[in-house]
Enzyme design. Structure first.
Site, PDB file in Angstrom:
ATOM      1  CD  GLU A 229      -3.051  -0.995   0.194  1.00 52.43           C
ATOM      2  OE1 GLU A 229      -3.058   0.013  -0.537  1.00 52.43           O
ATOM      3  OE2 GLU A 229      -3.899  -1.906   0.112  1.00 52.43           O
TER       4      GLU A 229
ATOM      5  CG  ASP B 261      -5.729  -7.418  -7.620  1.00 50.28           C
ATOM      6  OD1 ASP B 261      -4.661  -7.696  -7.049  1.00 50.28           O
ATOM      7  OD2 ASP B 261      -6.580  -6.655  -7.109  1.00 50.28           O
TER       8      ASP B 261
ATOM      9  CD  GLU C  71     -14.459  -5.538  -0.861  1.00 47.47           C
ATOM     10  OE1 GLU C  71     -13.392  -5.271  -0.297  1.00 47.47           O
ATOM     11  OE2 GLU C  71     -14.936  -4.811  -1.751  1.00 47.47           O
TER      12      GLU C  71
ATOM     13  CD  GLU D 110     -10.459  -1.813  -7.783  1.00 49.04           C
ATOM     14  OE1 GLU D 110      -9.376  -1.628  -7.196  1.00 49.04           O
ATOM     15  OE2 GLU D 110     -11.573  -1.577  -7.251  1.00 49.04           O
TER      16      GLU D 110
ATOM     17  CB  THR E  72      -2.305  -0.897  -9.393  1.00 43.88           C
ATOM     18  OG1 THR E  72      -3.487  -1.663  -9.196  1.00 43.88           O
ATOM     19  CG2 THR E  72      -1.638  -0.602  -8.058  1.00 43.88           C
TER      20      THR E  72
END
Length: 759
Positions: free
Chosen positions: A99, A246, A340, A358, A444
């Site tokens: 992160e 992902d 989710e 996304e 991302t």
């Protein structure tokens, strides 16, 4: 031109940074319900979610390059000055390497690139002397200790001041990381190396990518979800394109675009062929076992896979991108947002929606590829639902459960860094932007890095990775940017013809047409007396924790949720046992009070690791059952639907003790009782078997044809009659029944999300 109504809504969304400055700065996040900043350590612990917070003004940094895209250049310059003056990284705090890399390091690099562009134009930022790049380099060095492993895969967490192995670091004991966590460093680290001239960052990120590639399953060319950072063994072998994996796939493709290194594209194409062979079952994207990819390992999908259609656009594979995106859109129409996680029957599995971007990201890429105004309508629906269902006085609040619409006091930095950026770009013309967006690649986290890095800066000096022969045949788009002219040769209805097959996946939006009743024996149901609303998901069997010992004597019964593994309390009784708190309370490390736990039910706090991992440790310590208590302060069964706890992707047959889950308020009642009375005996049992409670009277449900008469005495209060009337649309119903076979039946379980089951 940006549509007037949409622009109005978007301006409303972007008032949030101003609110952040007013109410939250210099905290990491704005708490939109409390109208104050979230400072780590001063708020209740949220487990892994808080690893994003490092006391480095996260939201400010993550939003910098968004200000430039909106032509808010004065605000950008002031925000850069604040960042340079106020933000420090020498903090004794443990943060997520993943992160911190994508949000903070990426945010600094994207802002540096924008500041440099503005300076070169000579219009502003003339005072700027690469301060953001220097800060990025300092942060990069603070993240490097995470790569000090035998394999080269990084630790999942690092202490910004003490690294990972120092006795003061409070980290370095982890053995596992997710594939995406290790494989989502190359864009930021390579850009940092090429902008600063120090190759060490790119070298470490490349080594981690090399390890993941070498550890793929050679038979299927798939990777697992969790890997051991010391020996490279797979810990979780489920394989998909969502949570845990992902952005590894995303960064393989984008590393080729940014760095011009065909090794990355070779690897992506190999993985992509495997994905399309085993995981993609249009419009679904399923999870399979990496060693046996013909076996599906779960019946639900998570919302993070919504990025994949956008990646498929970059790949040039438009048909499956359109199919999956349309499926996702239908789910949002049913639930307002993407839950989710949702089942393959499009029911809620985990109900949270933390304002993830996304789906908006893929909508943007599909519109830019097709020019189809349909995707503008999709974007408009996203904006309207955000304003209707998430907007609060101090920003936008995450949705705790899409079924109830309740909010969480949470607005993650990615909402402004990504969600708003993609929505704004969707409705903007290129001429309205201060930069040529085609000259940049999105990370991302949607930070902008210039594709010119592949030619204007030197590559990693130790790049000795050899391209492997490709077993699959390259197609038209394997080594080129996809061309809209090739994808849509004089056929503007291309996307529509694909979408039309998936318009009614969820059973919504189907219109009724009248037609002659030409077929006999076709009936439709008419409800004479409604019993209850049809649930959005399969009903979860409610359990209770009933306090038996004095002074409670069964009068206190706490509603609890079940698990999908462990002893089934609906079939096997457990018996009376006393409760003991686990030490540590999270049960995510060695159990220190195993002797005390022997023969008792353990209390354990949710968070930090998975339910299955906690259960195994406590069972091995001798506990006869486990009561998990929610770590989210204030949650209760009265406000949040019950869910079933799920495993960790591995077999859970070894877990044989009963497991139940209490929300925070119910858990507080239990722990208070334990604190006051020290010895508390409880029963774990289904709610319907609660001791001392009268059983409800059963209802009879009877079916009758409309022409049949009811027998005398049948219309009692305990009987519900459903009348079958002859249908006026017999032909249409037959057609629809055929098209919806297997698509609209509630056959799957539907617990809401356990954040512990994904990184």
């Amino acid at each position: 031109m940006c549509l007037l109504l949409i622009c109005y809504h978007l301006r409303g969304i972007f008032s949030s940074p101003i609110l952040f400055q007013d109410y939250a700065y210099p905290a990491d996040e704005l708490m939109p319900l409390s109208c104050r900043g979230r400072v780590r350590g001063l708020e209740p612990n949220r487990g892994d979610i808080d690893d994003s917070l490092g006391k480095f003004s996260l939201t400010l940094i993550d939003t910098l390059d968004t200000l430039v895209l909106l032509n808010k250049l004065d605000e950008f310059e002031e925000a850069v000055k604040k960042t340079v003056q106020d933000v420090r990284f020498d903090n004794d705090i443990v943060v997520s390497v993943f992160e911190t890399n994508i949000r903070v390091l990426g945010g600094l690099l994207g802002a540096h690139v924008m500041a440099d562009v503005l300076k070169q134009r000579g219009e502003r930022m003339q005072w700027y002397r690469d301060e953001l790049l220097h800060m990025a380099k300092e942060l990069g060095y603070r993240l490097l200790p995470a790569f000090n492993t035998t394999s080269g895969l990084p630790y999942p967490r690092v202490n910004l001041r003490y690294g990972v192995v120092s006795p003061l670091s409070r980290t370095g004991t982890e053995s596992d990381t997710c594939t995406a966590c290790a494989g989502t460093m190359i864009l930021e680290f390579a850009a940092l190396s090429r902008l600063s001239g120090d190759p060490i960052f790119e070298e470490h990120a490349r080594k981690a990518m090399d390890v993941l590639w070498e550890k793929r399953q050679r038979g299927s060319d798939l990777v697992g979800t969790v890997i051991n950072i010391h020996n490279g063994d797979w810990v979780r072998r489920d394989s998909g394109v969502g949570a845990g994996i992902d952005s590894y796939y995303e960064y393989l493709m984008k590393a080729y675009i940014l760095l011009g290194d065909k090794v990355y594209l070779d690897r992506f194409n190999t993985h992509y062929s495997a994905i399309m062979k085993y995981i993609s079952q249009p419009p679904l994207l399923l999870n399979v076992h990496m060693h046996n990819p013909t076996v599906n390992v779960r019946s639900w999908m998570d919302s993070l896979l919504a990025f994949f259609p956008g990646l498929q656009v970059l790949r040039g594979d438009l048909k499956p991108a359109i199919e999956t995106h349309e499926m996702l859109y239908q789910v949002t129409k049913q639930h307002n947002f993407l839950p989710e996680a949702f089942t393959t029957e499009f029911r809620v599995h985990w109900g949270q929606h933390p304002l993830r971007p996304e789906f908006a990201e893929s909508t943007y890429f599909l519109y830019k590829a097709t020019g189809d105004p349909y995707y503008l309508k999709v974007g408009q629906s996203i904006v309207e639902k955000l304003n209707t269902h998430a907007r609060v006085p101090c920003g936008f609040a995450a949705v705790q459960d899409v079924r109830t619409g309740t909010h969480e006091d949470r607005m993650d930095s990615f909402f402004l860094a990504e969600m708003f950026k993609y929505l704004y770009l969707l409705f903007s013309e290129k001429t309205q932007l201060p930069i040529d967006i085609d000259d940049y690649i999105f990370t991302t986290e949607a930070h902008l890095l210039p594709v010119s890095l592949s030619t204007t800066q030197a590559s990693c000096h130790t790049n000795n990775t050899v391209r492997e022969p490709q077993a699959h045949k390259d197609d038209l788009f394997s080594y080129s940017c996809p061309s809209a002219q090739t994808l849509f040769p004089n056929n503007p209805t291309f996307a529509k013809t694909i979408r039309d097959s998936y318009k009614y996946l969820t059973g919504l939006g189907r219109t009724q047409h009248s037609s002659p009743d030409s077929q006999k024996g076709v009936y439709k149901l008419k409800l004479v007396a409604e019993v209850s609303q049809t649930p959005e998901h399969e009903e979860v069997v409610a359990l209770i924790v009933q306090l038996i010992s004095p002074p409670f004597l069964g009068r206190t019964a706490l509603t609890a949720g079940p698990a999908k593994f462990g002893k089934d309390l609906t079939k096997q009784e457990h018996g009376v046992s006393s409760i003991v708190k686990s030490v540590p309370y999270t049960a995510c490390g060695p159990i220190e009070n195993a002797v005390e736990l022997q023969g008792h039910i353990a209390l354990a706090l949710r968070g930090d690791c998975m339910f299955a991992a906690k259960a195994r440790r406590l069972q091995e310590a001798g506990a006869t059952g486990v009561i998990f208590i929610d770590h989210r302060e204030g949650s209760s069964s009265a406000e949040t639907p019950l869910f079933q706890m799920v495993g960790d992707g591995e077999p859970t047959d070894d877990i044989t003790v009963p497991l139940v889950f209490l929300f925070s308020k119910e858990g507080a009642t239990l722990t208070a009782a334990l604190q006051e009375h020290h010895n508390v005996d409880v029963l774990l049992l289904p709610k319907e078997k609660q001791i001392g409670k009268e059983k409800p009277e059963k209802l009879n449900i009877k079916f009758r044809l409309a022409k049949e008469e009811f027998a005398e005495g049948e219309m009692e209060s305990t009987t519900i009659h459903l009348v079958l009337e002859q249908s006026e649309t017999a032909t249409e119903m037959n057609t629809e029944a055929t098209s919806l076979t297997g698509k609209n039946q509630e056959t799957c379980s539907s617990p809401q999300k356990d954040p512990e089951s994904s990184p």
